[in-house]
Design a protein around this motif. Structure first.
Motif: not given
Length: 312
Positions: A137-139, A142, A145-146
């Motif tokens: 999930t937390l690649t 990501i 992007s966040m």
């Protein structure tokens, strides 16, 4: 027309008076804020040295912590130099455009800090409620992007505020009863209709702080539900212990933020109290954040000790 003649048209400078009512002691108050800034800068710079160089800290939570540290350094740099120049040297004057620039950076960095705290809450939610999918999930994509979304959101929304102030041309005063350029403190100087500015300020505040606080609280409600469903007491304590640092940082940030936000718009708080508390809100969290996370994390504690050669 007479009132318009008494106004300042497109002022080139403003005057920051510091802490109204406490001018006679703000020289000494400056030393307290200087000490807080020193702790904040030192602590956050140490985090930015340790996190990139320590492989075991290359995890989403600590990457967010590094971004938070950079944001906190930016806040101190945006506020402290001018504030201390006012307190210690009586440099009250400031270019109007520089004031708007300071206003933008302070509120944008606040917005970024709020967004990063939400990202850290999401990290804890995934780690505790869906641990098997944590790494998928937390690649890295990501995470980047966040951080970009948080930065762009704060920049765009807060960027509206100085643009709206620039459309105002007449001001009944150029004296800001504050130690830094805060949005409502500047807007209230205008001798024109400021309903749009006030409404936009509330919109930006609730869109950033309100949104982030709501979803952070939802994350923790889900986290606590998952924790209390664990059968073993040790497992519950271990899961809860991974969240304590973030909960502390979250509470100190939002309690001070909302007090400052609402007291300036709706409260009857003594100006000196409001300004002291709003400055504490901006400077104390950056000083506490590295201390809280440093105390909680054994790797950071060891690296700090090694950095200062305290382990010999």
């Amino acid at each position: 027309m007479e009132s318009m003649n008494m106004s300042y048209m497109d002022p080139k400078t403003v005057t920051l008076i510091g802490i109204p009512g406490l001018e006679h002691v703000q020289f000494w108050i400056g030393f307290s804020f200087f000490a807080v800034c020193l702790v904040a800068l030192l602590g956050n710079i140490i985090l930015l040295i340790i996190i990139p160089t320590e492989h075991s800290l290359h995890q989403p939570m600590y990457i967010f912590l590094a971004v938070l540290a950079a944001t906190d350094i930016g806040l101190c740099v945006a506020i402290a130099p001018k504030m201390l120049a006012i307190f210690w040297f009586g440099f009250y004057s400031m270019a109007f455009d520089a004031c708007l620039a300071q206003l933008f950076f302070i509120h944008a960095l606040q917005g970024m800090e709020s967004g990063i705290l939400l990202a850290m809450a999401f990290d804890r939610y995934v780690a505790i409620c869906d641990p098997l999918r944590y790494t998928s999930t937390l690649t890295p994509f990501i995470l980047v992007s966040m951080v970009l979304v948080v930065a762009i959101r704060a920049t765009v929304l807060v960027g509206i505020l100085p643009i709206l102030i620039k459309r105002l041309h007449f001001f009944h005063s150029i004296v800001i009863a504050h130690s830094y350029c805060e949005h409502m403190a500047v807007v209230k100087l205008a001798a024109e209709d400021i309903h749009v500015n006030k409404t936009c300020g509330l919109f930006v505040g609730f869109t950033i702080l309100g949104f982030d606080m709501t979803f952070t609280l939802i994350s923790y409600i889900l986290i606590f539900q998952a924790v209390f469903r664990l059968h073993q007491k040790e497992a519950r304590l271990k899961a809860f212990n991974t969240c304590t640092a973030h909960i502390f940082v979250f509470l100190e940030f939002y309690i001070l933020a909302f007090f400052s936000f609402f007291s300036h718009r709706f409260g009857r708080v003594v100006p000196s109290t409001h300004i002291l508390l709003s400055t504490i809100y901006l400077l104390v969290p950056p000083a506490l954040n590295p201390i809280v996370y440093g105390v909680k994390n054994k790797v950071i504690r060891k690296r700090v000790a090694r950095l200062f050669s305290l382990n010999h």
